[in-house]
Design an enzyme around this catalytic site. Structure first.
Site, mmCIF file in Angstrom:
data_model
loop_
_atom_site.group_PDB
_atom_site.id
_atom_site.type_symbol
_atom_site.label_atom_id
_atom_site.label_comp_id
_atom_site.label_asym_id
_atom_site.label_seq_id
_atom_site.Cartn_x
_atom_site.Cartn_y
_atom_site.Cartn_z
ATOM 1 N N GLU A 24 5.641 -5.127 -6.536
ATOM 2 C CA GLU A 24 4.332 -5.312 -7.166
ATOM 3 C C GLU A 24 4.495 -6.409 -8.184
ATOM 4 O O GLU A 24 5.354 -6.321 -9.061
ATOM 5 C CB GLU A 24 3.930 -4.046 -7.921
ATOM 6 C CG GLU A 24 2.740 -3.316 -7.350
ATOM 7 C CD GLU A 24 2.346 -2.183 -8.275
ATOM 8 O OE1 GLU A 24 2.017 -2.468 -9.443
ATOM 9 O OE2 GLU A 24 2.389 -1.027 -7.846
ATOM 10 N N ASP B 207 -3.286 -1.270 -19.389
ATOM 11 C CA ASP B 207 -1.841 -1.306 -19.602
ATOM 12 C C ASP B 207 -1.443 -0.937 -21.016
ATOM 13 O O ASP B 207 -2.127 -1.261 -21.980
ATOM 14 C CB ASP B 207 -1.321 -2.712 -19.276
ATOM 15 C CG ASP B 207 -1.312 -2.972 -17.782
ATOM 16 O OD1 ASP B 207 -0.626 -2.214 -17.077
ATOM 17 O OD2 ASP B 207 -2.038 -3.892 -17.343
ATOM 18 N N TYR C 153 -2.657 4.412 -4.088
ATOM 19 C CA TYR C 153 -1.892 4.392 -5.328
ATOM 20 C C TYR C 153 -2.390 5.558 -6.167
ATOM 21 O O TYR C 153 -3.529 5.547 -6.626
ATOM 22 C CB TYR C 153 -2.107 3.049 -6.047
ATOM 23 C CG TYR C 153 -1.192 2.809 -7.237
ATOM 24 C CD1 TYR C 153 -0.958 3.778 -8.212
ATOM 25 C CD2 TYR C 153 -0.557 1.571 -7.388
ATOM 26 C CE1 TYR C 153 -0.121 3.530 -9.283
ATOM 27 C CE2 TYR C 153 0.277 1.308 -8.466
ATOM 28 C CZ TYR C 153 0.491 2.301 -9.418
ATOM 29 O OH TYR C 153 1.302 2.064 -10.492
#
Lengths: 394, 273, 394, 273
Positions: free
Chosen positions: D50, D61, D176
């Site tokens: 990734e 994040d 995911y």
């Protein structure tokens, strides 16, 4: 005197003609509907009146007694009740053809209000402020500066409100021709105590109308803090002829009324003459004025309006007191239950409410004058509580 | 009424000159020194002594007299000690009139009757209370009068003819004309304005007229002395005290300054006659 | 998108269910008269609405053109329009059973309003604020601290509003169960832009009623500053269907829109996606967000509400700009002519009024949203003008 | 559709083990070093790579990946350079799938069609765009699909069964699963919760399931690898980069850490079988 033996016009001869002229002009203004209309218009559109009457629901629940309403004069433009009176006096100054305005200020709220309305009418403005108060109310000094006021630091005495008023009077004596002195409370020579009371009575008149509208009856009690006493007088006056309405005014007890460090003139003072009127004063056996003390710059004054002296002697109003610490506790209580940061002045009133309300039944209607917002006191409170901003509540 | 004031102004009139009224704050910088200063004043040329009664909040005074009051209070002066000082002076001088000047609050604290009785007993001749306009001074006037003390009224540039009637109604001793709108020790009035003001006052009263505020020099005192019955000097003398604090020549310096003022006053009408 | 191609819900999957739940809850609330009644009651008695519509007489004379009214949202409780929206969102959070409130803040006005209303309802409150903004808006940090809020300094990026919003979103992702995110402007994922607009539209609705009452007709123009755009949207929205009412929103041009140091997203930005919505953004050719700059912390944001993007493309609202210096000049003009210290945000609007009004006839009615008071900006303005407090005007 | 991803997951299934998906920010700390790191990953045991596309405002994040993005941007990375890096990697490795992960704004700035075409040309196999929920990703999905790129969807603990239908509608490559509600690099999910979540997802999809967020150690990776088809590790790898900035052993350190993770993943089902 004008309130039995209290009040009067104890000023230097130089000022007497002007004081008498102010009285005549004020009396003529009160008879002139155009004056009242202009006053009302400015209060509505400039100041933002009426101020709300707010049911302090969470505080009421927390205290578990009387039903508590706040009269919210802290949401007035400039942040306190002071501007009601300033609008009135500056309209009067204009009627009298005066082009210069002077004022004294303690916490800075009256100074800001005066600088504001003077700017609104293009009048020159000078504000006298104790050097100590300038340091502890810096944000208000900035506000006045940006409004174009000339701020005169006063270094005499304790460099607080009393000294600023001395200096304003000294300055006025030298500038009688073109200058109007806008006094910030219900003190000073007649007609000021009556005039300021009249201008501030809009508070009580609104409360009367609002509580009748909300509750269908008059309040059972009114509570206000008292330094000079204008917010208390403004709230109480329209109710003084209503025998069922109890009135309590809360003096600043500083570190305690028995410590010598307080500002509780009605609780610990004796009648005397200062700043043009006879009233209760903090003074020693020799008649020398004792420097007052309070955490609240706006209550840090050794006297009180003469009408309060008269109401005390009559027993019509009860005068109680609250310490710095009680005011700080009340400040936090108000912040946490209602989300309102009161000025340290009305925090004293709230300290008494917190003590009194729980002893009263749930159908007791209490109205407290939340007469100023706490923004000006942030530094003082943060320091007093030992908080570090932004990190306190982790 | 105390006769000393009247006698003194009559004597000055006979001598064809104006008098010098000297103001000092009682007990500035301390009781002993203050008493020495006052005792030296007549010899230096003072015709009338004004004794300031210190007060924490002297709203009609400028910085010089404010500070003098602080010095006196810090040194322990009280109204009772002011009366002691006056009595001590009077014990050594039977003739020079003494007028107390100050604010009403300490007097109220002592009580009007007590104060006036003790002042009279101390040999005081008159009272000037700056925050007691005619509208308010009736109780004090009655008490003073009962003890034979003159209650001296003040007129100012803002006192118009109508108001002057009220000021003069009950005035006694002399009329104190405050020559400028302002506090003590501030700006000075022009000589011509003072002459005109004195002339206006004389049309309405036979009382002696003392003129004060803003007189700092022998020359200014002399200018006032041309038309007035007395020139009052206060802040300028107090400034001499301040300039000599802690120095052995303090009393001498005050005396020399007062002698200079006195010379100016005494010369005034001679130059012009 | 929800405004043509603009708006949308560009958020992480973790947030999507909650975002959709907020939308459903908000739609249900708008149909519930009890919700609207509680909202109105708080606006009246807690916030102090309606805010005045004030004829700025001396400013109008000074500028010599259009007749200028100020909508005075600066006299609201807590000092700005922000609280209108906060009251609405916190009532919604309560309906949804949420017990924790989070918010981002730039100038601190939204943070203060959120800390205030959260305290009023006893809800835990966390405010994310850029470390740089914490330093330049210290008084608001104090206010939030005293209201019991947990203030989280944000050090990422430029440590200003954009970064605070990033951090609030990051925190929200981790606390979806019990937490409601009170967004302060008409941005963020749908339904926020529409919801905040609806809550702020009380401004325009009041203006409509007030101006009809005062002047008997609709205004000819409306002017408001725009960062995220909630005060502008609140003023404009009730007039968007009135073709005769011109609307102008004033962006922060900082040191000039051609200097690269500005916050004028509609003037110099391009459409993109940030903070959950598609709108005009300040970005480089690579799609990286450019750090904005404005003297005003409340306008220092690189985006703008998506409905504004749509209104810009349609041409219904004109988007103009004013520099730091023009805002400072307007601040002083307002202080000296009207005695009002505006926040630096509406000082940008006023800068445009000062430019535009003189070109218009005397019968042109202009309403400017004076959406916040300047108290929070005293230090910034005093420093920018090189004044020394209390000695400036001698 | 790019077959590499499918082939890789099929191969893993045949090998009876889960894969290791390693995330690094492209160009962290600079283009050259970043390329070296990526080139070393397959050898170290990474099954899928990734590649983070740096963005100024990475709202999903945590600090580790935020800082990595800042380092890359400061070193001059752009979206175009990310594609260059992917292409450079692909030139030396035909088999390891590469998935780009990031935010939509830089992609919009390049243009959806341009971006997807260039990504496909660079040998990229799939895209994860964290701020593009199914409600918003149709234009991107069309563009990606036209270029044979998988648009990988995310499911989270807040994605209930109803919503999962929507998430899976159009999902491709793999699913995911974000195992915790939070940003990258925050808290870790309990192994039992992950097993339960994977079981729930498998009831609704046949796509391979990669589990990420909060996996920091070989042990944690191994726990995930018991039930999931792949374990995704990002912040922990990025932290190794940060700890070795400016040091000659940076690439080696990353490789060693990935090898360790890989061992954990490879051992997972053996221990329990």
């Amino acid at each position: 005197g004008h309130f039995a033996d209290y009040g009067g016009r104890y000023v230097a001869e130089t000022l007497m003609p002007l004081i008498l002229e102010v009285e005549r002009a004020y009396e003529a203004a009160t008879r002139d509907p155009a004056f009242q209309a202009e006053f009302d218009d400015l209060l509505t559109h400039y100041v933002g009146r009426p101020s709300p009457l707010y049911f302090a629901e969470r505080l009421t629940e927390h205290l578990g007694g009387a039903k508590i309403y706040f009269k919210r004069d802290e949401v007035n433009f400039t942040g306190a009740h002071k501007i009601n009176n300033v609008v009135g006096q500056i309209l009067l100054a204009r009627r009298m053809g005066k082009t210069r305005i002077i004022a004294e200020t303690g916490a800075g709220q009256h100074g800001v209000a005066t600088a504001t309305v003077a700017a609104r009418f293009g009048l020159s403005c000078t504000v006298f402020m104790g050097a100590v108060d300038m340091a502890r109310q810096r944000s208000n000094v900035h506000r006045m500066t940006l409004l174009g006021a000339d701020i005169r630091p006063v270094h005499s005495g304790n460099a607080t409100l009393k000294d600023a008023m001395n200096e304003a009077l000294r300055h006025w004596v030298a500038e009688v021709d073109d200058t109007f002195y806008v006094i910030g409370t219900v003190a000073g020579p007649h007609p000021y105590p009556a005039m300021v009371r009249d201008f501030q009575s809009v508070i009580g008149r609104e409360v009367r109308e609002q509580i009748l509208d909300r509750e269908g009856r008059l309040p059972d009690s009114l509570v206000a803090c008292i330094g000079g006493g204008s917010n208390a007088m403004g709230l109480f006056h329209p109710f003084l002829d209503e025998p069922t309405v109890r009135c309590r005014a809360v003096e600043a007890a500083g570190r305690g009324v028995d410590t010598g460090e307080h500002a509780a003139s009605l609780t610990r003072g004796r009648p005397g003459v200062l700043h043009g009127n006879k009233t209760y004063l903090l003074q020693d056996a020799d008649g020398q004025i004792i420097e007052p003390y309070s955490i609240s710059a706006g209550l840090d004054y050794p006297g009180v309006g003469p009408e309060h002296a008269w109401l005390r002697d009559q027993g019509r109003v009860e005068y109680v007191h609250a310490t710095d610490q009680a005011a700080l506790d009340a400040f936090q209580l108000c912040a946490r239950t209602e989300g309102i940061l009161p000025a340290l002045e009305p925090a004293h009133a709230l300290a008494h409410v917190a003590e009194w309300a729980p002893t009263l039944p749930a159908d007791h209607l209490m109205v407290m004058n939340l007469c100023g917002r706490g923004d000006k006191d942030m530094d003082t409170v943060v320091e007093a509580l030992g908080l570090t901003a932004g990190e306190a509540k982790r | 009424m105390s006769a000393r004031l009247t006698r003194r102004f009559e004597a000055l009139a006979r001598a064809g000159r104006a008098g010098l009224v000297t103001f000092v704050t009682a007990g500035d910088p301390d009781y002993e020194t203050g008493l020495e200063i006052v005792r030296a004043l007549p010899q230096a040329g003072a015709d009338v002594i004004e004794l300031g009664m210190p007060f924490t909040d002297p709203m009609a005074d400028g910085p010089a007299i404010q500070e003098a009051g602080c010095r006196a209070l810090d040194a322990g002066m009280t109204l009772a000690r002011v009366l002691d000082l006056a009595a001590a002076f009077r014990a050594g001088d039977a003739d020079t009139p003494v007028v107390l000047m100050g604010y009403i609050n300490p007097i109220l604290a002592m009580g009007l009757e007590t104060f006036t009785a003790r002042a009279a007993a101390a040999g005081v001749d008159g009272l000037i209370v700056v925050d007691m306009p005619p509208e308010e001074d009736a109780p004090l006037r009655r008490a003073a009068s009962a003890q034979g003390l003159h209650l001296i009224r003040l007129a100012t540039p803002t006192t118009d003819d109508d108001r002057l009637v009220r000021v003069l109604d009950g005035a006694s001793g002399f009329l104190y004309y405050v020559s400028v709108a302002g506090v003590t020790g501030s700006k000075s009035a022009a000589g011509a304005d003072i002459d005109a003001a004195v002339a206006r006052l004389r049309r309405q009263t036979d009382l002696p007229i003392a003129v004060g505020f803003g007189i700092r020099t022998a020359e200014q005192a002399g200018a006032v002395a041309r038309s007035a019955d007395a020139a009052v000097v206060g802040s300028a003398i107090v400034n001499v005290v301040k300039a000599h604090l802690g120095r052995p020549d303090l009393v001498d310096a005050v005396s020399r300054f007062v002698a200079d003022l006195s010379a100016g006053v005494r010369a005034a009408r001679k130059e012009h006659s």
